[in-house]
Scaffold this motif. Structure first.
Motif, PDB file in Angstrom:
ATOM      1  N   LEU A  17      12.296   8.404  -1.850  1.00  0.00           N
ATOM      2  CA  LEU A  17      10.802   8.056  -2.471  1.00  0.00           C
ATOM      3  C   LEU A  17      10.903   6.615  -0.911  1.00  0.00           C
ATOM      4  O   LEU A  17       9.996   6.259  -0.590  1.00  0.00           O
ATOM      5  N   LEU A  18      11.977   5.697  -1.470  1.00  0.00           N
ATOM      6  CA  LEU A  18      11.753   4.698  -0.478  1.00  0.00           C
ATOM      7  C   LEU A  18      11.694   4.705   1.025  1.00  0.00           C
ATOM      8  O   LEU A  18      11.460   4.606   2.472  1.00  0.00           O
ATOM      9  N   TYR A  19      11.748   6.306   1.566  1.00  0.00           N
ATOM     10  CA  TYR A  19      12.484   7.134   3.397  1.00  0.00           C
ATOM     11  C   TYR A  19      10.522   7.235   3.375  1.00  0.00           C
ATOM     12  O   TYR A  19       9.536   6.946   4.473  1.00  0.00           O
ATOM     13  N   ALA A  20      10.146   7.805   2.283  1.00  0.00           N
ATOM     14  CA  ALA A  20       8.464   8.155   2.446  1.00  0.00           C
ATOM     15  C   ALA A  20       7.548   6.833   2.607  1.00  0.00           C
ATOM     16  O   ALA A  20       6.717   6.666   2.953  1.00  0.00           O
ATOM     17  N   MET A  21       8.260   5.523   1.235  1.00  0.00           N
ATOM     18  CA  MET A  21       7.557   4.572   1.982  1.00  0.00           C
ATOM     19  C   MET A  21       7.814   3.878   3.111  1.00  0.00           C
ATOM     20  O   MET A  21       6.560   3.565   3.746  1.00  0.00           O
ATOM     21  N   VAL A  22       8.841   3.734   3.347  1.00  0.00           N
ATOM     22  CA  VAL A  22       8.535   3.273   5.001  1.00  0.00           C
ATOM     23  C   VAL A  22       8.097   3.740   6.008  1.00  0.00           C
ATOM     24  O   VAL A  22       7.328   3.729   7.327  1.00  0.00           O
ATOM     25  N   ALA A  72       1.099  -1.094   0.091  1.00  0.00           N
ATOM     26  CA  ALA A  72      -0.291  -0.017  -0.072  1.00  0.00           C
ATOM     27  C   ALA A  72       0.708   1.029  -0.395  1.00  0.00           C
ATOM     28  O   ALA A  72       0.666   2.241  -0.477  1.00  0.00           O
ATOM     29  N   PRO A  73       1.835   1.049   0.978  1.00  0.00           N
ATOM     30  CA  PRO A  73       3.015   2.261   1.051  1.00  0.00           C
ATOM     31  C   PRO A  73       3.614   2.862  -0.308  1.00  0.00           C
ATOM     32  O   PRO A  73       3.893   3.825  -0.532  1.00  0.00           O
ATOM     33  N   VAL A  74       3.465   1.849  -0.973  1.00  0.00           N
ATOM     34  CA  VAL A  74       4.726   1.725  -2.393  1.00  0.00           C
ATOM     35  C   VAL A  74       3.888   2.299  -3.754  1.00  0.00           C
ATOM     36  O   VAL A  74       3.908   3.124  -4.180  1.00  0.00           O
ATOM     37  N   ILE A  75       2.961   1.857  -3.975  1.00  0.00           N
ATOM     38  CA  ILE A  75       1.781   2.029  -4.279  1.00  0.00           C
ATOM     39  C   ILE A  75       0.849   3.691  -4.305  1.00  0.00           C
ATOM     40  O   ILE A  75       1.259   4.963  -5.263  1.00  0.00           O
ATOM     41  N   GLU A  76       0.595   3.854  -3.274  1.00  0.00           N
ATOM     42  CA  GLU A  76       0.630   5.508  -3.247  1.00  0.00           C
ATOM     43  C   GLU A  76       1.536   6.110  -3.543  1.00  0.00           C
ATOM     44  O   GLU A  76       0.810   7.421  -3.640  1.00  0.00           O
TER      45      GLU A  76
END
Length: 195
Positions: free
Chosen positions: A140-145, A43-47
């Motif tokens: 972007l990975l930080y935002a997903m985490v 879900a975080p990856v897609i959003e």
């Protein structure tokens, strides 16, 4: 930019999440907890990708992002996405017959959580856009985490690890998003002060 981001959550949900959910449900019939865990992860990856995709697709937006206006762009995009998500979830609630007869004030928890969620989407988008401005994908990975960390209580509830009927859990679920936002903002100012 705001208008585009209003529809991103709808498009991401109906054209990515639902087909992916259906595919995972098909294979996760044996172990439902795996379905919960997998959706918690993607879900975080897609959003987060959905929020920055228009910037990557339309160079006119990417070329306008600078260190001076990154907070403004991130706030506008994140707020638009959060409001769009609020209306998307509201459309599910209105269709659920279990909620017939409830007054608007019975949804104060939902309203509160969605307002906090809008702030969180702004924070996540600002973090992700920092990476675009620096051409570094790790932001972007930080935002997903960060997004996944915010979703931990939802995962625990949907996975059956916590019982939402207890008073402690209800207060925890009510306070967690606010505590999360305060911690992120405090960390931001701490890092900013250190530079």
């Amino acid at each position: 930019m705001f208008v585009i981001s209003l529809f991103e959550s709808y498009l991401a949900f109906h054209y990515i999440r639902i087909p992916l959910d259906d595919l995972i449900k098909y294979y996760a019939n044996i172990i439902p907890i795996w379905y919960c865990f997998i959706t918690f992860l993607y879900a975080p990856v897609i959003e987060e990708i959905a929020k920055i995709l228009p910037i990557l697709v339309f160079p006119v937006y990417k070329n306008n992002i600078t260190k001076e206006n990154i907070v403004l762009y991130g706030s506008v995009i994140g707020l638009g996405f959060g409001i769009g998500e609020m209306f998307l979830i509201s459309s599910f609630i209105v269709k659920d017959i279990a909620f017939i007869g409830y007054k608007w004030y019975h949804f104060y928890g939902y309203i509160y959580e969605r307002i906090i969620s809008c702030f969180c989407h702004q924070i996540f988008t600002i973090v992700a856009l920092s990476g675009i401005e620096k051409c570094d994908i790790k932001y972007l990975l930080y935002a997903m985490v960060l997004h996944a960390i915010l979703n931990i209580p939802a995962f625990l509830y949907q996975g059956g690890f916590i019982n939402a009927n207890s008073n402690f859990v209800q207060y925890f679920l009510l306070c967690y998003p606010l505590i999360f936002v305060v911690a992120i903002v405090a960390t931001f100012f701490y890092v900013k002060k250190g530079k």
